[in-house]
Design a protein around this motif. Sequence first.
Motif, PDB file in Angstrom:
ATOM      1  N   VAL A 100     -37.079 -38.951  58.804  1.00 16.72           N
ATOM      2  CA  VAL A 100     -35.919 -39.434  59.550  1.00 16.72           C
ATOM      3  C   VAL A 100     -36.183 -40.914  59.881  1.00 16.72           C
ATOM      4  O   VAL A 100     -37.338 -41.307  60.104  1.00 16.72           O
ATOM      5  CB  VAL A 100     -35.683 -38.605  60.823  1.00 16.72           C
ATOM      6  CG1 VAL A 100     -35.148 -37.229  60.468  1.00 16.72           C
ATOM      7  CG2 VAL A 100     -36.951 -38.472  61.648  1.00 16.72           C
ATOM      8  N   ALA A 130     -31.271 -38.858  56.779  1.00 21.36           N
ATOM      9  CA  ALA A 130     -30.895 -38.013  57.909  1.00 21.36           C
ATOM     10  C   ALA A 130     -31.685 -36.720  57.803  1.00 21.36           C
ATOM     11  O   ALA A 130     -32.277 -36.416  56.761  1.00 21.36           O
ATOM     12  CB  ALA A 130     -29.397 -37.734  57.887  1.00 21.36           C
ATOM     13  N   SER A 200     -25.959 -37.097  62.357  1.00 22.71           N
ATOM     14  CA  SER A 200     -27.309 -37.270  62.880  1.00 22.71           C
ATOM     15  C   SER A 200     -27.913 -35.938  63.320  1.00 22.71           C
ATOM     16  O   SER A 200     -27.251 -35.110  63.938  1.00 22.71           O
ATOM     17  CB  SER A 200     -27.293 -38.240  64.069  1.00 22.71           C
ATOM     18  OG  SER A 200     -28.541 -38.263  64.716  1.00 22.71           O
ATOM     19  N   GLN A 224     -24.440 -43.252  63.121  1.00 20.38           N
ATOM     20  CA  GLN A 224     -25.233 -42.250  62.421  1.00 20.38           C
ATOM     21  C   GLN A 224     -26.735 -42.543  62.481  1.00 20.38           C
ATOM     22  O   GLN A 224     -27.545 -41.652  62.320  1.00 20.38           O
ATOM     23  CB  GLN A 224     -24.788 -42.157  60.950  1.00 20.38           C
ATOM     24  CG  GLN A 224     -23.302 -41.921  60.772  1.00 20.38           C
ATOM     25  CD  GLN A 224     -22.781 -40.731  61.581  1.00 20.38           C
ATOM     26  OE1 GLN A 224     -23.455 -39.708  61.692  1.00 20.38           O
ATOM     27  NE2 GLN A 224     -21.599 -40.881  62.166  1.00 20.38           N
ATOM     28  N   ARG A 225     -27.097 -43.799  62.695  1.00 23.95           N
ATOM     29  CA  ARG A 225     -28.510 -44.172  62.767  1.00 23.95           C
ATOM     30  C   ARG A 225     -28.815 -44.825  64.111  1.00 23.95           C
ATOM     31  O   ARG A 225     -28.040 -45.648  64.605  1.00 23.95           O
ATOM     32  CB  ARG A 225     -28.878 -45.128  61.627  1.00 23.95           C
ATOM     33  CG  ARG A 225     -28.906 -44.472  60.252  1.00 23.95           C
ATOM     34  CD  ARG A 225     -29.284 -45.486  59.178  1.00 23.95           C
ATOM     35  NE  ARG A 225     -29.329 -44.897  57.867  1.00 23.95           N
ATOM     36  CZ  ARG A 225     -30.431 -44.452  57.271  1.00 23.95           C
ATOM     37  NH1 ARG A 225     -31.589 -44.554  57.913  1.00 23.95           N
ATOM     38  NH2 ARG A 225     -30.405 -43.929  56.064  1.00 23.95           N
TER      39      ARG A 225
END
Length: 293
Positions: A100, A130, A200, A224-225
């Motif tokens: 991740v 992810a 996520s 998302q990050r």
Amino acid sequence: MRIDTLGVEAFIAIAEQGGFGKAAATLHITQTALTRRLQNLESLLGVRLVERTTRSVALTHIGERFLPQARRLMSDLTSALVELRETGEARRGNVSIACVPTVGVQYLPRIMQTYSARYPENRIKILDHASSGVAEAVLRREAEFGINIAGPHHPELVTTPLLEDRFVLICRSDHALAKRTRVTWKELESHPLIFAGEVSGNRPLLSAALEAQHLSLHWFYEVQRSSTAVGLVAEGVGAAVVPSLALQKGAYPRIRVVALVSPVVSRTLVLVSRKTAQLSPAAQALYDMIRGD
């Protein structure tokens, strides 16, 4: 007592060749050097191993008893050195791992430095995905193993707990909560937040924790990050909830880290590998290093 391997080697050569000239030639040294090595060994042991006259060379009684032990000693030493060299050679090679993204911010770099120093010829390919992508990369054999968020996993995979990573609040120094050392999740309800998106792997953990406390946070931006959230916070867009590993120490001087309590929410990071697959020696060395073996 130190082991005089050069002396032992000289003694064996003299015994097997039956003379100093042939023994010296076998070891590619002069007779003078050979004699010196034998004398050093005899001096160290305090015994005579070889009787030398103008016409012949013969082992003493003690020398005859010592010869098989000397051969065994040199044989064991040679085997040990060969095994050590082959082990080092076997651990040379390229390694592909998946993880991740937050793991690569401040956790993996120090391990990579240690590994590269120990195995400078090895190349490492890191696939930052992810959480679902990490598992897929290991299953498809794109990566030999991965570092992922603990949770339900494919039956062909096996996981090993690695570390706990707490969720924290990050905000810029001019934010209303910047001077706090800790805040409760309840206190965040009045603040617009940058939050983990549906893709996520952090989102299910956070949602479950908030639902258990009957909390509803007001998220204004979804990313998302975690690295995107850190960038937005650094520019003063808002505050964000991220794993503590997401922020590289010293990289953003104006960002403040505030502990989140009531409850403390954390995620467990795990090592992921295939049940039936054996890691390559190079990958096994890295796996053991990450695990702390």
